[in-house]
Each structure stands twice: as structure tokens, then as C-alpha cells.
Scaffold this motif. Structure first.
Motif, mmCIF file in Angstrom:
data_model
loop_
_atom_site.group_PDB
_atom_site.id
_atom_site.type_symbol
_atom_site.label_atom_id
_atom_site.label_comp_id
_atom_site.label_asym_id
_atom_site.label_seq_id
_atom_site.Cartn_x
_atom_site.Cartn_y
_atom_site.Cartn_z
ATOM 1 N N UNK A 69 0.852 -1.219 -0.037
ATOM 2 C CA UNK A 69 -0.016 -0.116 0.013
ATOM 3 C C UNK A 69 0.865 1.108 0.027
ATOM 4 N N UNK A 70 0.982 1.666 -1.111
ATOM 5 C CA UNK A 70 2.109 2.848 -1.160
ATOM 6 C C UNK A 70 1.505 4.048 -1.372
ATOM 7 N N UNK A 71 0.339 4.426 -2.002
ATOM 8 C CA UNK A 71 -0.308 5.609 -2.169
ATOM 9 C C UNK A 71 0.048 6.164 -3.526
ATOM 10 N N UNK A 72 -0.925 7.046 -4.095
ATOM 11 C CA UNK A 72 -0.480 7.301 -5.182
ATOM 12 C C UNK A 72 0.561 8.450 -5.151
ATOM 13 N N UNK A 73 1.325 8.739 -6.511
ATOM 14 C CA UNK A 73 2.406 9.485 -6.529
ATOM 15 C C UNK A 73 2.420 10.291 -7.577
ATOM 16 N N UNK A 74 3.217 11.536 -7.816
ATOM 17 C CA UNK A 74 3.243 12.263 -9.014
ATOM 18 C C UNK A 74 3.549 11.219 -10.009
#
Length: 146
Positions: A69-74
Motif C-alpha cells: 500500500x504505497x499511495x498515489x504519487x506524482x
């Protein structure tokens, strides 16, 4: 030789692939419990190659994919990243393409989930396999971006 997805009954075997040395035997139950939980939450995907002999099923190779579970990134709205883990082949059947086949199944599973970033830790002996599959060196790791 038959390929199949891992199940809860494989958790101890996966832990042994992760910690094959007897010196690390104490780590196995903790990792097996983690695998069981990750499988139940659909955060660990894995595949094994088995021989179905007269004595029952014998796992001769395996590979897993941990979903992080990394999370959205640019530039990447996908919240998950994948980590290739527990790639193992019995010495008697090495260099027959089993690791490549199982890793490819993991990569396909990641692609089916929309995962665009994958990583792994590797040994010098396996670096060629991962390079051939599109991974690139990144420090002590290798990564694949799609």
C-alpha cells in the motif's frame, strides 16, 4: 510438472523458501503467520511448480508478489506497488525456466491489478533473469516501471 496458485496451506513452505538456512529457522513461523494474513487480505499472490509423484505433491519452485500500500504519487495514480519475493527453485531443476515462468505469472498478476511499479532484491546469479524480464538496477534493488 504443474503450476498452481499458492494457498493458505503453503504458508509454511513459503516461509521455508524465504528462510532456507537452518540458522534462520526461528524466523519461519513468524513469516508463515504474516503470509497467512497477507493471503487472507489478498496482499500476497504466489505461484508454485509441482511434481505430482506417487508420494503426493512435491513443490519444486515458487515465486511470490507482495502488494504494498504505497499511495498515489506524482505521475502514477495507482496506490499499490509490487515486490517480487520468495523466488526459489530446487537445485535439481534449476536452469529449466521454472523461475522465469513463475516470475512471469507474478508480473501478469501485477499487470492485471494495474500495478505499474515493481521491485525486488536479487543475487548476482539471478540478475540476468530479472534483466531479461525488464527490471533495471536501482541501487541494491532492481525495479520495473511500465
Amino acid at each position: 510438472m504443474r503450476l498452481r496458485a499458492v494457498t493458505q496451506t503453503d504458508r509454511d513452505l513459503i516461509a521455508m523458501h524465504r528462510y532456507p538456512d537452518e540458522a534462520d529457522q526461528a524466523e519461519r513461523p513468524v513469516y508463515a503467520a504474516w503470509v497467512a494474513g497477507a493471503l487472507a487480505r489478498d496482499r500476497y499472490l504466489g505461484f508454485v511448480a509441482v511434481n505430482d509423484g506417487g508420494g503426493g505433491e512435491e513443490v519444486v519452485a515458487g515465486a511470490g508478489l507482495t502488494l504494498l500500500d504505497w499511495g498515489p504519487s506524482r505521475g502514477d495514480p495507482q496506490p499499490d506497488r509490487g515486490r517480487l519475493v520468495n523466488v526459489w527453485t530446487h537445485p535439481a531443476v534449476r536452469r529449466q525456466g521454472l523461475a522465469r515462468t513463475l516470475v512471469t505469472l507474478c508480473l501478469d498478476a501485477a499487470r492485471n491489478r494495474g500495478i505499474t511499479h515493481l521491485s525486488l532484491g536479487t543475487s548476482p546469479a539471478a540478475r540476468g533473469l530479472y534483466t531479461a524480464l525488464g527490471f533495471e538496477p536501482s541501487g541494491t534493488e532492481m525495479t520495473l516501471r511500465r
